[in-house]
Enzyme design. Structure first.
Site, PDB file in Angstrom:
ATOM      1  N   ARG A 163      -6.642  -2.163   9.769  1.00  0.00           N
ATOM      2  CA  ARG A 163      -7.092  -3.596   9.887  1.00  0.00           C
ATOM      3  C   ARG A 163      -7.025  -4.036  11.267  1.00  0.00           C
ATOM      4  NH1 ARG A 163      -5.125  -5.671   4.135  1.00  0.00           N
ATOM      5  NH2 ARG A 163      -3.399  -3.971   4.777  1.00  0.00           N
ATOM      6  N   GLY A 169       0.780  -1.211   0.000  1.00  0.00           N
ATOM      7  CA  GLY A 169      -0.129   0.103  -0.064  1.00  0.00           C
ATOM      8  C   GLY A 169       0.926   1.141  -0.025  1.00  0.00           C
ATOM      9  N   VAL A 177      16.899   8.898  -1.099  1.00  0.00           N
ATOM     10  CA  VAL A 177      17.722   7.781  -1.256  1.00  0.00           C
ATOM     11  C   VAL A 177      18.481   7.888  -2.696  1.00  0.00           C
ATOM     12  CG1 VAL A 177      17.600   5.334  -2.219  1.00  0.00           C
ATOM     13  CG2 VAL A 177      16.070   6.012  -0.277  1.00  0.00           C
ATOM     14  N   ASP A 232       4.868  -4.231   6.322  1.00  0.00           N
ATOM     15  CA  ASP A 232       5.331  -5.559   6.818  1.00  0.00           C
ATOM     16  C   ASP A 232       5.480  -6.616   5.859  1.00  0.00           C
ATOM     17  OD1 ASP A 232       5.372  -7.269   9.458  1.00  0.00           O
ATOM     18  OD2 ASP A 232       3.992  -8.382   8.076  1.00  0.00           O
ATOM     19  N   ARG A 267     -25.707   9.460  10.999  1.00  0.00           N
ATOM     20  CA  ARG A 267     -25.004   9.077   9.635  1.00  0.00           C
ATOM     21  C   ARG A 267     -23.403   8.787   9.479  1.00  0.00           C
ATOM     22  NH1 ARG A 267     -29.536  10.340   8.770  1.00  0.00           N
ATOM     23  NH2 ARG A 267     -30.500  11.915   7.390  1.00  0.00           N
ATOM     24  N   ARG A 292      19.230  10.915  -4.136  1.00  0.00           N
ATOM     25  CA  ARG A 292      19.935  12.117  -3.788  1.00  0.00           C
ATOM     26  C   ARG A 292      21.252  11.905  -2.856  1.00  0.00           C
ATOM     27  NH1 ARG A 292      16.656  17.477  -5.059  1.00  0.00           N
ATOM     28  NH2 ARG A 292      16.209  16.853  -7.311  1.00  0.00           N
ATOM     29  N   ASP A 303       1.814   0.608  11.799  1.00  0.00           N
ATOM     30  CA  ASP A 303       1.663  -0.842  12.512  1.00  0.00           C
ATOM     31  C   ASP A 303       2.993  -1.657  12.369  1.00  0.00           C
ATOM     32  OD1 ASP A 303       1.609  -1.063   9.746  1.00  0.00           O
ATOM     33  OD2 ASP A 303      -0.075  -2.456   9.721  1.00  0.00           O
ATOM     34  N   ASP A 352      -0.718   2.984   8.461  1.00  0.00           N
ATOM     35  CA  ASP A 352      -1.513   2.434   9.428  1.00  0.00           C
ATOM     36  C   ASP A 352      -0.505   2.413  10.930  1.00  0.00           C
ATOM     37  OD1 ASP A 352      -3.584   1.684   7.974  1.00  0.00           O
ATOM     38  OD2 ASP A 352      -2.657  -0.728   7.725  1.00  0.00           O
ATOM     39  N   ARG A 388       1.348  -5.261  -5.664  1.00  0.00           N
ATOM     40  CA  ARG A 388       1.484  -6.648  -4.914  1.00  0.00           C
ATOM     41  C   ARG A 388       1.624  -7.787  -5.688  1.00  0.00           C
ATOM     42  NH1 ARG A 388      -2.804  -3.516  -2.015  1.00  0.00           N
ATOM     43  NH2 ARG A 388      -1.791  -3.187   0.109  1.00  0.00           N
ATOM     44  N   THR A 404       3.843   3.033   5.619  1.00  0.00           N
ATOM     45  CA  THR A 404       2.378   2.693   5.740  1.00  0.00           C
ATOM     46  C   THR A 404       1.707   3.538   6.617  1.00  0.00           C
ATOM     47  OG1 THR A 404       1.010   1.212   6.735  1.00  0.00           O
ATOM     48  CG2 THR A 404       3.145   1.049   7.510  1.00  0.00           C
TER      49      THR A 404
END
Ligand code: ADP
Ligand code: F6P
Length: 319
Positions: A171, A11, A23, A103, A243, A25, A129, A127, A72, A125
């Site tokens: 998630r 992602g 990276v 990960d 809502r 430069r 995580d 997340d 992916r 990422t």
């Protein structure tokens, strides 16, 4: 080490371009040749690899997404796929690789290092995580995207005196919900790491309403349950006009915040320095505002404790 390559995988997240720029430069500044691999491990296996110069990464530090694109790739999970990728790298004379991803991407990076190809990971990422770093690239921007959206939702929520359930990404990890919930003043924050206490959510809504509060925001991480389920319970049990907003992939895009540009720049430069020193099989991360190197094994075996104090703080402030 004279020739290195960089790729983005899994992602995407805001700040990846800042890391790619760093990276390239940093590599050029220490007389390395730097290559970009397009479409993650998929491009690595097929040899979608191009030489980069300082201009290749001009005008990207402020852009979301990744100029190298991402993918992916199931085939890369096999030994054959990994050996094919290493063969491509060798054909280009490349001796080291920087992998920017989450990960899953790091598991692939570790396989390359185990097969003798030096690889360093940068945690990219939204997340937040990944053990071994206090923050991942893109998290800060994603949280800012969420609070900007919630600030807007709050306007209409107040006008109509409604309750809003806002679903954010995450998630297995509730950090986006936790940080955005606290900083946007959510009534309740529902995350995967803490068992959902719906009675408490309802009780807090009723108390807020009794105090005359004109709107309420409930922040839920996608890993718990669809926000619509929470909204349905609130309407059924309390009869509140409710809502639901699912923010979705809007959280993954956008111009990276100053924090993410800084983090991408620091992590990118450090990744190159590690390869230059002959190190491999590591992730670069941030601990106590210092950029550190952490073995992939430590990352995979590490724990990510949830900061319960933040939930308590949020509860004590949002009434
Ligand atoms: P993220 O890096 O964001 O967690 P994924 O879990 O989708 O994203 O992983 C990205 C890619 O990394 C996968 O498509 C695959 O090519 C590679 N990958 C994931 N897990 C492994 C693994 N166990 N071994 C080798 N490669 C892997
Ligand atoms: O990057 C992590 C993440 O944003 C998760 O929070 C989310 O569930 C997932 O990616 C969705 O990714 P995609 O739609 O690209 O599969």
């Amino acid at each position: 080490m004279r020739k290195i390559a960089v790729l983005t995988s899994g992602g995407d997240s805001p700040g990846m371009n800042a890391a790619i720029r760093a990276v390239v430069r940093r590599g050029l500044s220490i007389d390395m040749e730097v290559y970009g691999v397009y479409y993650g491990y998929s491009g690595l296996m097929t040899g979608n690899i191009k030489a980069m110069n300082a201009g290749s990464v001009g005008d990207i530090i402020h852009r979301g997404g990744t100029i190298l694109h991402t993918a992916r790739c199931l085939e890369f999970k096999t030994d054959e796929g990994q050996l094919q990728a290493i063969e491509q790298l060798k054909q280009h004379g490349i001796e080291g690789l920087v992998v920017i991803g989450g990960d899953g991407s790091f598991r692939g990076a570790q396989k390359l290092s185990e097969k003798g190809f030096p690889t360093i990971g940068i945690p990219g990422t939204i997340d937040n995580d990944i053990p071994g770093t206090e923050v991942t690239l893109g998290f800060d921007t994603a949280v800012n995207t969420v609070i900007e959206a919630v600030d807007k939702i709050r306007d209409t929520a107040t006008s109509h005196e409604r309750t809003y359930v806002v679903e954010v990404m995450g998630r297995h990890r509730g950090d986006i919900a936790l940080w955005a919930g606290l900083t946007a003043g959510a009534e309740s924050i529902i995350i995967p790491e803490v068992e959902l206490d719906m009675d408490d959510v309802l009780k807090r809504l009723v108390e807020a309403s009794n105090r005359g509060k004109k709107h309420s925001i409930i922040m839920v991480a996608e890993g718990v349950c669809p926000a619509a389920e929470i909204g349905k319970i609130i309407e059924e049990k309390l009869g509140f006009d409710t809502r639901v907003t699912v923010l979705g992939h809007v959280q993954r895009g956008g111009s990276p915040s100053a924090c993410d540009r800084m983090l991408g720049s620091r992590l990118g430069a450090k990744a190159v320095d590690l390869l230059h020193e002959g190190q491999a099989g590591k992730m670069v991360g941030m601990q106590n505002n210092r950029i550190v190197a952490v073995d992939f094994d430590e990352v995979f075996n590490g724990k990510l404790p949830v900061d319960l104090n933040m939930i308590e703080l949020s509860k004590s402030l949002s009434f």
